[in-house]
Motif scaffolding. Structure first.
Motif, short mmCIF file in Angstrom:
data_model
loop_
_atom_site.label_atom_id
_atom_site.label_comp_id
_atom_site.label_asym_id
_atom_site.label_seq_id
_atom_site.Cartn_x
_atom_site.Cartn_y
_atom_site.Cartn_z
N THR A 61 36.64 45.71 33.31
CA THR A 61 37.90 45.26 33.91
C THR A 61 38.97 46.31 33.66
O THR A 61 38.85 47.12 32.73
CB THR A 61 38.37 43.92 33.32
N ASN A 84 33.42 42.04 48.02
CA ASN A 84 34.74 41.43 47.80
C ASN A 84 34.62 40.20 46.93
O ASN A 84 35.41 40.00 45.99
CB ASN A 84 35.37 41.04 49.14
N GLY A 89 34.07 41.26 43.30
CA GLY A 89 35.03 42.16 42.67
C GLY A 89 34.56 43.60 42.58
O GLY A 89 35.07 44.37 41.77
N THR A 138 39.96 43.71 50.03
CA THR A 138 40.56 44.50 48.96
C THR A 138 40.76 45.93 49.46
O THR A 138 40.12 46.36 50.42
CB THR A 138 39.68 44.52 47.71
N ARG A 144 45.10 49.87 39.52
CA ARG A 144 45.78 48.93 40.41
C ARG A 144 44.80 48.29 41.39
O ARG A 144 44.78 47.07 41.56
CB ARG A 144 46.89 49.64 41.19
N ARG A 156 42.43 45.86 39.72
CA ARG A 156 43.04 44.56 39.46
C ARG A 156 43.06 43.68 40.72
O ARG A 156 42.83 42.48 40.66
CB ARG A 156 44.47 44.74 38.95
N ILE A 157 43.34 44.31 41.86
CA ILE A 157 43.32 43.54 43.11
C ILE A 157 41.93 42.99 43.36
O ILE A 157 41.76 41.83 43.75
CB ILE A 157 43.79 44.41 44.28
N GLU A 161 39.72 42.26 41.17
CA GLU A 161 39.50 41.17 40.22
C GLU A 161 40.19 39.90 40.66
O GLU A 161 39.66 38.79 40.49
CB GLU A 161 40.00 41.60 38.83
N GLU A 162 41.35 40.03 41.26
CA GLU A 162 42.09 38.86 41.73
C GLU A 162 41.44 38.21 42.95
O GLU A 162 41.46 36.98 43.10
CB GLU A 162 43.53 39.25 42.08
N VAL A 163 40.84 39.03 43.81
CA VAL A 163 40.21 38.51 45.03
C VAL A 163 38.85 37.89 44.74
O VAL A 163 38.38 37.00 45.46
CB VAL A 163 40.10 39.64 46.08
N ARG A 164 38.23 38.37 43.65
CA ARG A 164 36.88 37.90 43.28
C ARG A 164 36.85 36.37 43.24
O ARG A 164 37.77 35.72 42.75
CB ARG A 164 36.51 38.49 41.92
#
Length: 332
Positions: free
Chosen positions: A91, A176, A179, A201, A322, A325-326, A328-331
């Motif tokens: 991560t 996607n 992640g 992403t 950056r 992180r995106i 990881e957020e969309v995962r």
């Protein structure tokens, strides 16, 4: 002054190959461009190590061989992360934590979607092993997408799918979900542009250069750079000499050639969309920057060109973290 600034930065190289199947010890200062002693000397804090699978025949035997090789290489990369002073990281936060702790972050990746052997379920295996990106192709078309460089020796036509195949589009959707970033280095322009439009992403090119400065099919043109900008993606400038200057050998050029490509991207689409992916141990290297121990030489050149510490922090890792992180957020 320059060295002090360099030492404060989180230096993240987004593309390094590993010897296969056997090679020099990662913990010893040997012939590898990237080993632990060299990253320590060069102030490198994190590297994406690629499990590279060359394009081969797409039959049952070839598919099995590709999957087997990729998983075995990922096991080797994981072992590198267990070396003293290193840590496996999956991560963006873990990469930053490793840097604060003075540890070298090992980030696994896969180069060439042929490693799936046509089976999207393998992506789940990759994700479970911490893979953070996968290049859609290498040289030669595969079951997912057309490559920038077709392989006539494998029977490739100039194009096969017209960009992405149906399997390739499904792979992007699953990446996607997991992640895993989509890497378009080596992909054809049509594959790249379709991937940009499809992915939820930002797209990355982990080891590519600028086509306006060097007209090579592996490089990205201005339309592709604009697509990166408009979707939050980034291009990581690589150090393969022939991608920096047409037909150049490593001894012909130095860090100024790398900085020229960084300048072009920063000025055309913004500092948030450029970084560095050396392709060390896979053909990358220029005079004065032939291994990880010489990394400060590029920072010095960029400082001479007016890049301040916040800009250098973005180029040397912040931009890539950056987009991680995106992802990881969309995962899901």
């Amino acid at each position: 002054m320059a060295h002090e600034l360099h030492d404060r930065l989180l230096i993240l190289d987004t593309h390094v190959d590993i010897p296969w199947p056997n090679g020099p010890d990662f913990t010893a200062d040997g012939p590898r461009c990237v080993d632990l002693p060299k990253v320590r000397r060069g102030g490198v804090g994190a590297v994406c190590f690629a499990a590279y699978v060359p394009q081969g025949k797409r039959d049952d035997a070839g598919n099995t061989e590709a999957r087997t090789r990729a998983l075995a290489m990922l096991d080797t990369i994981a072992a590198m992360g267990r070396a003293e002073g290193a840590v496996p990281t999956h991560t963006a936060a873990a990469v930053e934590a490793a840097h604060r702790a003075g540890q070298f972050a090992v980030i696994p990746a896969v180069e060439n979607g042929t490693a799936l052997g046509g089976d999207l379920a393998v992506l789940d295996d990759f994700a479970a092993r911490g893979v953070r990106y996968m290049t859609l192709t290498h040289n030669g078309h595969n079951a997912l997408a057309d490559a920038a460089i077709p392989r006539a020796d494998l029977g490739d036509a100039p194009t096969e799918h017209g960009g992405l195949s149906a399997l390739g589009r499904a792979a992007i959707a699953r990446m996607n979900d997991l992640g895993i970033l989509i890497d378009v280095s080596h992909a054809s322009k049509s594959s790249m542009m379709q991937a940009v439009a499809l992915s939820r992403t930002p797209i990355v090119a982990t080891h590519s250069c600028v086509r306006t400065l060097c007209d090579h099919p592996r490089n990205l043109d201005d339309e592709q750079l604009a697509a990166m900008r408009d979707t939050g993606g980034l291009i990581q400038i690589t150090m393969v000499s022939a991608f920096l200057k047409r037909s150049a050998k490593p001894s012909d050029i130095g860090v100024a050639a790398i900085a020229d490509h960084v300048d072009y991207v920063a000025q055309r689409i913004g500092i948030d969309h450029v970084g560095i992916g050396t392709d060390f141990d896979g053909g990358g290297g220029v005079a004065g920057y032939m291994h990880a121990g010489q990394t400060p030489s590029l920072t010095e050149e960029l400082i001479k060109r007016g890049y301040n510490e916040p800009a250098l922090a973005k180029i040397w890792g912040g931009n890539f973290l950056r987009v991680l992180r995106i992802a990881e957020e969309v995962r899901v």
